[in-house]
Design a protein around this motif. Structure first.
Motif, mmCIF file in Angstrom:
data_model
loop_
_atom_site.group_PDB
_atom_site.id
_atom_site.type_symbol
_atom_site.label_atom_id
_atom_site.label_comp_id
_atom_site.label_asym_id
_atom_site.label_seq_id
_atom_site.Cartn_x
_atom_site.Cartn_y
_atom_site.Cartn_z
ATOM 1 N N LEU A 26 56.084 36.912 -35.865
ATOM 2 C CA LEU A 26 54.737 36.144 -35.850
ATOM 3 C C LEU A 26 54.298 37.577 -37.152
ATOM 4 N N ILE A 27 54.370 38.597 -37.293
ATOM 5 C CA ILE A 27 53.727 38.972 -38.207
ATOM 6 C C ILE A 27 53.750 38.137 -39.919
ATOM 7 N N LYS A 28 54.783 38.452 -39.840
ATOM 8 C CA LYS A 28 55.302 37.005 -40.852
ATOM 9 C C LYS A 28 54.222 35.854 -41.060
ATOM 10 N N PHE A 29 54.182 35.555 -40.439
ATOM 11 C CA PHE A 29 53.389 34.255 -39.956
ATOM 12 C C PHE A 29 52.373 34.123 -40.056
ATOM 13 N N PHE A 30 52.085 35.232 -40.096
ATOM 14 C CA PHE A 30 50.737 35.873 -39.904
ATOM 15 C C PHE A 30 49.866 36.132 -42.179
ATOM 16 N N PHE A 31 50.809 36.532 -42.314
ATOM 17 C CA PHE A 31 50.623 37.343 -43.657
ATOM 18 C C PHE A 31 50.488 35.952 -44.125
ATOM 19 N N SER A 32 51.412 34.873 -43.578
ATOM 20 C CA SER A 32 51.417 33.803 -44.567
ATOM 21 C C SER A 32 50.492 33.275 -44.523
ATOM 22 N N PHE A 33 49.455 33.262 -43.124
ATOM 23 C CA PHE A 33 48.467 31.598 -43.328
ATOM 24 C C PHE A 33 46.978 32.589 -44.028
ATOM 25 N N HIS A 34 47.051 33.554 -44.480
ATOM 26 C CA HIS A 34 45.939 34.428 -44.564
ATOM 27 C C HIS A 34 46.274 34.769 -46.496
ATOM 28 N N ASP A 35 45.236 35.040 -47.388
ATOM 29 C CA ASP A 35 44.955 35.907 -48.343
ATOM 30 C C ASP A 35 45.358 37.521 -47.813
ATOM 31 N N GLY A 36 45.889 38.056 -47.377
ATOM 32 C CA GLY A 36 45.747 39.676 -47.103
ATOM 33 C C GLY A 36 45.095 40.386 -48.362
ATOM 34 N N THR A 37 45.024 39.908 -49.131
ATOM 35 C CA THR A 37 44.563 40.541 -50.612
ATOM 36 C C THR A 37 42.816 40.492 -51.094
ATOM 37 N N VAL A 38 42.119 40.089 -50.616
ATOM 38 C CA VAL A 38 41.177 40.038 -50.634
ATOM 39 C C VAL A 38 40.150 40.947 -49.715
ATOM 40 N N ASP A 39 39.890 41.475 -50.227
ATOM 41 C CA ASP A 39 38.883 42.211 -49.538
ATOM 42 C C ASP A 39 37.286 42.266 -48.969
ATOM 43 N N LYS A 40 36.875 41.128 -47.888
ATOM 44 C CA LYS A 40 35.780 40.283 -47.502
ATOM 45 C C LYS A 40 34.647 40.949 -47.587
ATOM 46 N N SER A 94 45.579 35.643 -54.261
ATOM 47 C CA SER A 94 44.104 35.432 -55.600
ATOM 48 C C SER A 94 44.471 37.742 -55.820
ATOM 49 N N GLY A 95 44.303 38.550 -55.172
ATOM 50 C CA GLY A 95 44.816 39.619 -56.131
ATOM 51 C C GLY A 95 45.947 40.235 -55.642
ATOM 52 N N SER A 96 46.009 41.760 -55.978
ATOM 53 C CA SER A 96 48.171 42.097 -56.311
ATOM 54 C C SER A 96 48.255 43.518 -55.675
ATOM 55 N N LYS A 97 47.078 43.500 -54.252
ATOM 56 C CA LYS A 97 47.099 44.857 -52.854
ATOM 57 C C LYS A 97 46.710 43.825 -51.751
ATOM 58 N N ILE A 98 47.714 44.082 -51.221
ATOM 59 C CA ILE A 98 47.769 43.904 -49.577
ATOM 60 C C ILE A 98 46.783 45.343 -48.828
ATOM 61 N N LEU A 99 44.880 44.660 -48.580
ATOM 62 C CA LEU A 99 44.551 45.157 -48.163
ATOM 63 C C LEU A 99 44.599 45.439 -46.613
ATOM 64 N N THR A 100 45.713 44.744 -46.208
ATOM 65 C CA THR A 100 45.223 43.973 -44.136
ATOM 66 C C THR A 100 45.462 45.633 -43.669
ATOM 67 N N LYS A 101 44.594 45.827 -42.864
ATOM 68 C CA LYS A 101 44.459 47.259 -42.110
ATOM 69 C C LYS A 101 45.375 47.091 -40.760
ATOM 70 N N ILE A 102 46.419 48.304 -40.258
ATOM 71 C CA ILE A 102 47.586 48.212 -39.220
ATOM 72 C C ILE A 102 46.572 49.122 -38.508
ATOM 73 N N GLY A 103 46.369 49.104 -37.225
ATOM 74 C CA GLY A 103 46.003 50.327 -35.824
ATOM 75 C C GLY A 103 45.677 50.031 -34.777
ATOM 76 N N PRO A 104 46.240 51.001 -34.489
ATOM 77 C CA PRO A 104 46.101 50.866 -32.577
ATOM 78 C C PRO A 104 45.114 50.299 -32.251
ATOM 79 N N ALA A 105 45.284 49.003 -30.866
ATOM 80 C CA ALA A 105 44.224 48.536 -30.537
ATOM 81 C C ALA A 105 43.170 49.123 -29.138
#
Length: 195
Positions: free
Chosen positions: A84-98, A147-158
């Motif tokens: 699921l985590i690999k799929f999560f990274f597959s369906f959105h651009d985690g390099t974008v700073d929203k 679109s970018g070169s750095k994965i910006l996805t954060k990981i933290g406790p729920a």
């Protein structure tokens, strides 16, 4: 190693995240999802308001960092969490700073951040490993779709999950023509690269 069955994923507007998890992931892995619900979660573990006002969530004058998420319960987390985590990274651009003033797409603001909220250390370890693997793939130019070169996805406790109103649950079943921020970027996970 035992893995918790629940987690929350933020990848833009939550109904897109829910659509990809419920519809697309389950096509790949039937009966892998027990349930999903969309709502909000704060990266700040001390935020425990009874229910955050909408201007707190959506960039109003008192906005302070809630993220739109899809809370997911997996049927077999030992089998499906990493997938699921690999799929999560597959369906959105985690390099974008929203939150960047340069970002011009739909879903701008902290509430649309790329975030994996984990409910135990085993989840956090796997999510961190997958994010690192993807970063190496991007660095080695084995993945060039973002679109970018750095994965910006954060990981933290729920933290405390605040469900969205009922009319937002399974929203795209009701309004299937709604434009999505998310799309499939990777149709399959690339092979590993050397560290």
């Amino acid at each position: 190693m035992s893995i918790s069955s629940k987690l929350a994923l933020g990848s833009g507007p939550y109904w897109g995240t829910q659509k990809f998890v419920v519809d697309d992931f389950q096509v790949l892995y039937p009966n892998s999802i027990v349930s999903t619900k969309v709502g909000w979660m704060s990266p700040n573990p001390t935020k425990h308001e009874e229910y955050p006002p909408i201007d707190v969530v959506h960039g109003g004058p008192t906005a302070d960092g809630y993220v739109e998420v899809c809370e997911v319960e997996l049927a077999d987390p030992e089998t499906h969490f990493e997938r699921l985590i690999k799929f999560f990274f597959s369906f959105h651009d985690g390099t974008v700073d929203k939150t960047s003033s340069k970002f011009r797409g739909e879903g701008k603001g902290k509430e649309y951040s790329s975030f994996i909220f984990c409910t135990d250390e085993a989840q956090a370890k796997i999510a961190t490993q997958v994010r690192g693997e993807l970063q190496r793939l991007v660095d080695k130019k084995a993945v060039k779709v973002f679109s970018g070169s750095k994965i910006l996805t954060k990981i933290g406790p729920a933290t405390m999950f605040f469900p969205a109103p009922a009319d937002h649950q399974n929203y795209l079943e009701k309004f299937p023509r709604r434009k999505l921020d998310q799309k499939i970027f990777l149709t399959e996970w690339p092979g590993a690269v050397e560290q």
